[in-house]
Design an enzyme around this catalytic site. Structure first.
Site, mmCIF file in Angstrom:
data_model
loop_
_atom_site.group_PDB
_atom_site.id
_atom_site.type_symbol
_atom_site.label_atom_id
_atom_site.label_comp_id
_atom_site.label_asym_id
_atom_site.label_seq_id
_atom_site.Cartn_x
_atom_site.Cartn_y
_atom_site.Cartn_z
ATOM 1 N N HIS A 193 0.824 -1.217 0.000
ATOM 2 C CA HIS A 193 0.000 0.000 0.000
ATOM 3 C C HIS A 193 0.857 1.266 0.000
ATOM 4 O O HIS A 193 0.442 2.309 -0.523
ATOM 5 C CB HIS A 193 -0.929 -0.018 1.215
ATOM 6 C CG HIS A 193 -2.140 0.854 1.069
ATOM 7 N ND1 HIS A 193 -2.246 1.835 0.095
ATOM 8 C CD2 HIS A 193 -3.300 0.902 1.767
ATOM 9 C CE1 HIS A 193 -3.424 2.446 0.202
ATOM 10 N NE2 HIS A 193 -4.076 1.886 1.217
ATOM 11 N N ASP A 213 -10.070 -7.971 -18.155
ATOM 12 C CA ASP A 213 -10.282 -9.156 -19.002
ATOM 13 C C ASP A 213 -8.941 -9.616 -19.561
ATOM 14 O O ASP A 213 -8.343 -8.949 -20.402
ATOM 15 C CB ASP A 213 -11.263 -8.814 -20.131
ATOM 16 C CG ASP A 213 -11.515 -9.981 -21.069
ATOM 17 O OD1 ASP A 213 -10.996 -11.089 -20.818
ATOM 18 O OD2 ASP A 213 -12.227 -9.779 -22.075
#
Length: 462
Positions: free
Chosen positions: A160, A383
């Site tokens: 992070h 995708d």
């Protein structure tokens, strides 16, 4: 269900082109400095629901495509292939991203019928921990999971300190596009280091997120997923249509945050005679969109500010309209001037001023709910040539051992668009009261199967 698969291979994927020497040290920005040094998990699930027969070499061929496309993408996202150098920088040494390929002798669709978050954690490349990573630690890790049915889960962990949710989404979409063979490429913008230069003298107690520590309490937790479809969002907006001074339609994040905050207060009141009289929520705000001109969405790093809102726990202050107004008002405090104040050589002074103003919103004693939204990040468009994911998990789960950060709400788009999937990790003492709130049960499905709402319809951005 078996939580551990058979490891087929383990390697490090390096950038396809070496990182230039002048880019070997990546300095964290001021906004990176203030973020906790934890890893953020993300798992994307791609089932083979049509049971399309797979080539015997499906695993090896798919792995090769993902391996090569990841290598090409890391050339542009080179800090992810490096190692932590110290608390303020990344050594972009091209040592590569750990890449694990795992095989599960189960059907992905069986898991998706009733997803278990503990099982999800077997789909990421390393156990989740609160331990702070030191020099030499990875910045990103990947695990590709294959299932007997031909389904795939792509699991990942990102430091992070280096990447917020938007940056993670940008990277994953770029990797997926490369895997599909798309000629369109996204190159991250590394300007944050210049706009928000780091401050070497800043102490940890001056970090924005340090304000949360005073509200930490250890306890066991239970996790619930609440799914609000587009009709439920519309119903919540209708309830708020008469809010005084309302000029802009409530966003789905605002209305769901307000409702679950209201439920949190109800559960807090009913769970104990010694609960605090004040309730606090914080919201992470994406500052890319708050600047003028806005920073590009593909700006690399952290652009998050934490804003607080508090309420007394009585019925007059904790109604839906009031809580919605508090959420909206606190988010609006991060504006053009707020962001501009932290830029440039004098940015640390502006940061200190912003910090002082934000800390005024943190009450001395409060029951705390941390809210983080990853809505509108376009994650359901990722995708790899496998179609869109049917479900996305952050691997949040309840804990049977004492945990320091116990009331956490994570908001995510639904696959169909227009709705929200809310992951709530809650103090075990609150959950019984929470489960009895009829308003919540009328509006949301509780722990539904992702298969229940599967649709090939396109995502509708809202």
């Amino acid at each position: 269900m078996k939580t551990e698969g058979e490891i087929i291979s383990r390697e490090h994927i390096k950038p396809s082109s070496p990182t230039p020497l002048e880019q070997r040290t990546y300095k964290l920005s001021l906004l990176d400095q203030i973020v906790p040094p934890i890893y953020v998990p993300l798992v994307l699930y791609y089932p083979n629901l049509e049971n399309t027969p797979k080539d015997p070499d499906f695993i090896s061929q798919t792995t090769q495509i993902l391996r090569q496309s990841l290598s090409a993408t890391l050339t542009r996202f080179y800090p992810l292939a490096g190692r932590i150098k110290d608390k303020l920088s990344i050594d972009c040494n091209d040592e590569g991203v750990p890449f694990v390929v795992t095989k599960f002798n189960t059907r992905l669709s069986d898991f998706l019928k009733n997803p278990d978050s503990q099982v999800c954690r077997g789909h990421i490349p390393s156990p989740l921990t609160w331990a702070e990573p030191g020099p030499g630690s990875n910045v990103a890790l990947i695990q590709v999971n294959f299932f007997d049915c031909g389904g795939i889960a792509v699991g990942s962990l990102f430091l992070h300190k280096v990447a917020d949710g938007v940056t993670i989404g940008t990277f994953m979409k770029a990797w997926a596009a490369a895997a599909r063979g798309s000629v369109e490429t996204v190159s991250p913008d590394y300007a944050a280091q210049s706009f928000f230069p780091q401050n070497e003298t800043m102490k940890r107690e001056s970090h924005l997120f340090s304000a949360m520590r005073q509200y930490f309490k250890f306890g066991k937790t239970v996790m619930r997923r609440y799914v609000f479809d587009a009709l439920a969002i519309s119903a919540l907006r209708a309830k708020l249509s008469s809010t005084e001074g309302l000029k802009q339609r409530p966003s789905k994040v605002e209305v769901v945050s307000a409702l679950l905050w209201k439920c949190f207060i109800i559960a807090s009141n009913k769970s104990s005679n010694n609960h605090p009289t004040t309730s606090l929520v914080t919201h992470g705000v994406n500052m890319r969109r708050k600047a003028e001109p806005p920073f590009p969405e593909h700006s690399f790093g952290n652009f998050v500010w934490l804003v607080p809102a508090s309420s007394t726990n009585d019925h007059t202050d904790a109604d839906l309209e009031n809580l919605f107004s508090k959420v909206r008002n606190t988010i609006s405090t991060v504006d053009v001037e707020f962001v501009k104040r932290m830029q440039g050589e004098s940015g640390f002074l502006g940061y200190c001023k912003n910090l002082e103003e934000s800390w005024k919103g943190f009450p001395e004693n409060a029951d705390y709910l941390a809210i983080s939204s990853w809505c509108n990040f376009g994650l359901y468009s990722i995708d790899f040539g496998l179609g869109r994911p049917i479900w996305i998990s952050k691997c949040d789960a309840g804990s049977e051992v004492d945990w320091p950060f116990i009331n956490v709400l994570w908001l995510m788009d639904t696959r169909q668009g227009g709705g929200i999937e809310a992951w709530l990790t809650l103090d075990e003492h609150y959950i019984e009261a929470f489960d009895k709130i009829q308003e919540l049960r009328d509006l949301a499905s509780v722990d539904p199967s992702p298969l229940d709402t599967y649709s090939a319809a396109p995502v509708v951005p809202k």
